[in-house]
Design a protein around this motif. Structure first.
Motif, PDB file in Angstrom:
ATOM      1  N   GLN A  52      53.529  67.624   7.226  1.00 11.81           N
ATOM      2  CA  GLN A  52      54.403  68.530   7.965  1.00 11.81           C
ATOM      3  C   GLN A  52      55.546  68.918   7.034  1.00 11.81           C
ATOM      4  OE1 GLN A  52      56.433  66.795  11.353  1.00 11.81           O
ATOM      5  NE2 GLN A  52      55.711  68.517  12.580  1.00 11.81           N
ATOM      6  N   GLN A  95      49.702  73.129   3.751  1.00 11.72           N
ATOM      7  CA  GLN A  95      49.671  72.500   5.065  1.00 11.72           C
ATOM      8  C   GLN A  95      48.258  72.526   5.646  1.00 11.72           C
ATOM      9  OE1 GLN A  95      52.629  73.948   7.740  1.00 11.72           O
ATOM     10  NE2 GLN A  95      52.628  72.054   8.900  1.00 11.72           N
ATOM     11  N   GLU A 131      56.038  63.758   6.095  1.00 11.51           N
ATOM     12  CA  GLU A 131      56.873  64.956   6.015  1.00 11.51           C
ATOM     13  C   GLU A 131      57.186  65.276   4.559  1.00 11.51           C
ATOM     14  OE1 GLU A 131      60.449  64.146   8.150  1.00 11.51           O
ATOM     15  OE2 GLU A 131      59.561  64.672  10.069  1.00 11.51           O
TER      16      GLU A 131
END
Length: 76
Positions: A69, A63, A40
């Motif tokens: 993410q 991305q 993340e």
């Protein structure tokens, strides 16, 4: 030098070393593989900041290029 001071110095040197950083990255990658999660990236967006406006335009490209993410946070 006291023994306690020497131990603190050695321990802090280890925490700041490249070896420890690589060990943490390796453990994180193993954990992500075992749990099936992706890394993340926390993105903090400030609405009145022109650099934030430029950065948010590239989030989709990043991305698409990397298996990460994004978690977007609005900040005042």
């Amino acid at each position: 030098m006291k023994a306690q001071t020497r131990l603190k110095k050695l321990f802090m040197g280890f925490l700041a070393s490249d070896s420890f950083r690589e060990l943490r990255q390796f453990r994180g990658s193993i954990r992500r593989r075992l749990t099936g999660t992706v890394p993340e990236v926390h993105y903090f967006h400030q609405v009145d900041d022109p650099y934030s406006h430029l950065a948010v335009q590239k989030l989709d490209d990043l991305q698409a290029s990397y298996d990460v993410q994004f978690k977007v946070h609005l900040v005042p």
